[in-house]
Scaffold this active site. Sequence first.
Site, PDB file in Angstrom:
ATOM      1  N   ARG A 122       7.346   5.437   6.876  1.00 22.61           N
ATOM      2  CA  ARG A 122       8.086   4.262   7.304  1.00 22.61           C
ATOM      3  C   ARG A 122       7.799   3.990   8.778  1.00 22.61           C
ATOM      4  NH1 ARG A 122       8.017   3.300   2.962  1.00 22.61           N
ATOM      5  NH2 ARG A 122       9.643   2.997   1.392  1.00 22.61           N
ATOM      6  N   GLU A 149       7.018  -4.747  10.074  1.00 20.76           N
ATOM      7  CA  GLU A 149       5.896  -5.235   9.263  1.00 20.76           C
ATOM      8  C   GLU A 149       6.334  -6.246   8.206  1.00 20.76           C
ATOM      9  OE1 GLU A 149       5.396  -2.050   5.656  1.00 20.76           O
ATOM     10  OE2 GLU A 149       4.865  -1.322   7.647  1.00 20.76           O
ATOM     11  N   HIS A 165       0.085  -0.944   4.618  1.00 20.14           N
ATOM     12  CA  HIS A 165       1.017  -0.366   3.648  1.00 20.14           C
ATOM     13  C   HIS A 165       0.360  -0.261   2.261  1.00 20.14           C
ATOM     14  CE1 HIS A 165       5.618   0.285   3.275  1.00 20.14           C
ATOM     15  NE2 HIS A 165       4.982   1.046   2.407  1.00 20.14           N
TER      16      HIS A 165
END
Length: 327
Positions: A232, A261, A293
């Site tokens: 994270r 993000e 991601h």
Amino acid sequence: MRLFVYSMRDFDEKPFFDTFCKKYGVEYGYTAETPCLENTDLAAGYDAVDIITTVISREMIDRFYALGVKCISTRTIGYDHIDWKYAKSLGMGVTNVTYSPASVADYTIMMILMGLRKMKHIMMRGDVQDFTLRGKLARELPSCTVGVVGTGRIGETVIRNLSGFGCRILAYDMYQKDSLKGLCEYVERERLFEESDIITLHAPATEESYHMIDGAALKRMKPGVGIVNCARGALIDSDALIEAIESQKVGFACLDVVEHESGLYYFDRMGEPLGNPRLAILRSYANVIVTSHMAFYTDEAVANMAENSILGAKKYIEGAENPFAVV
């Protein structure tokens, strides 16, 4: 149960939703749109909504609640993008998922090796046909101490994968696992920071873990430390990391996640300002790898995410024992 799915990707997710909704007797509708205040009405008449990483604010929760939605199911492990405590205060359920830990664990090992071997720098130089050796000297993983923060399913898999490289492995978690005895040494987080050549993060985003890598933590670390984050973005203070990269305290960073993000990743932003200057700075460094991601993204994981998000919502609506409930 009736389920409405937001942010549906027809090129990978939809076949799995077709399969698993049929398997579990769930009627579903969907849209490719991300959930927002303007399209909450699409969920009218549905028992639950299924989302990914979009921020779900109190205002959106109120809209869903007024429409009769009883459960918010996120097809992600993390649920910090949902104001879940507020949702639960209204009597709504919130569920998350688990998926193949090998997806993120494999990606983490790749990132560690790419960082150690200065792969971004090598590839950038290769693009301009500079095939010299200067500035490309690397370290070998077996000579390193790797610190793993968080030994849940993903962290444990990372440790098992790392054990084959012959490196020393330190681990930190509030809950130690007997299954990892002989593969790593559990230590306090401060000692892990001090002794590790590479630190890889596998902790959830909580109030306690927010900015666990900050200026003070970075000062404790070895010169030239490598930092890998496939967990994270909120675990790392971006400003402190940038300062440590500039001072060469950090030798490399490999980041599949960054702060703030949301609204960037999984969208085509070509030719647009990012609206995230820290991300732009991080992407500019030759010793920093930033990916969008992607660590989770395998066919096994996408199937798990679809199935478990359906099951989590279904079990909540039916009042059944629910391993996916956020509590």
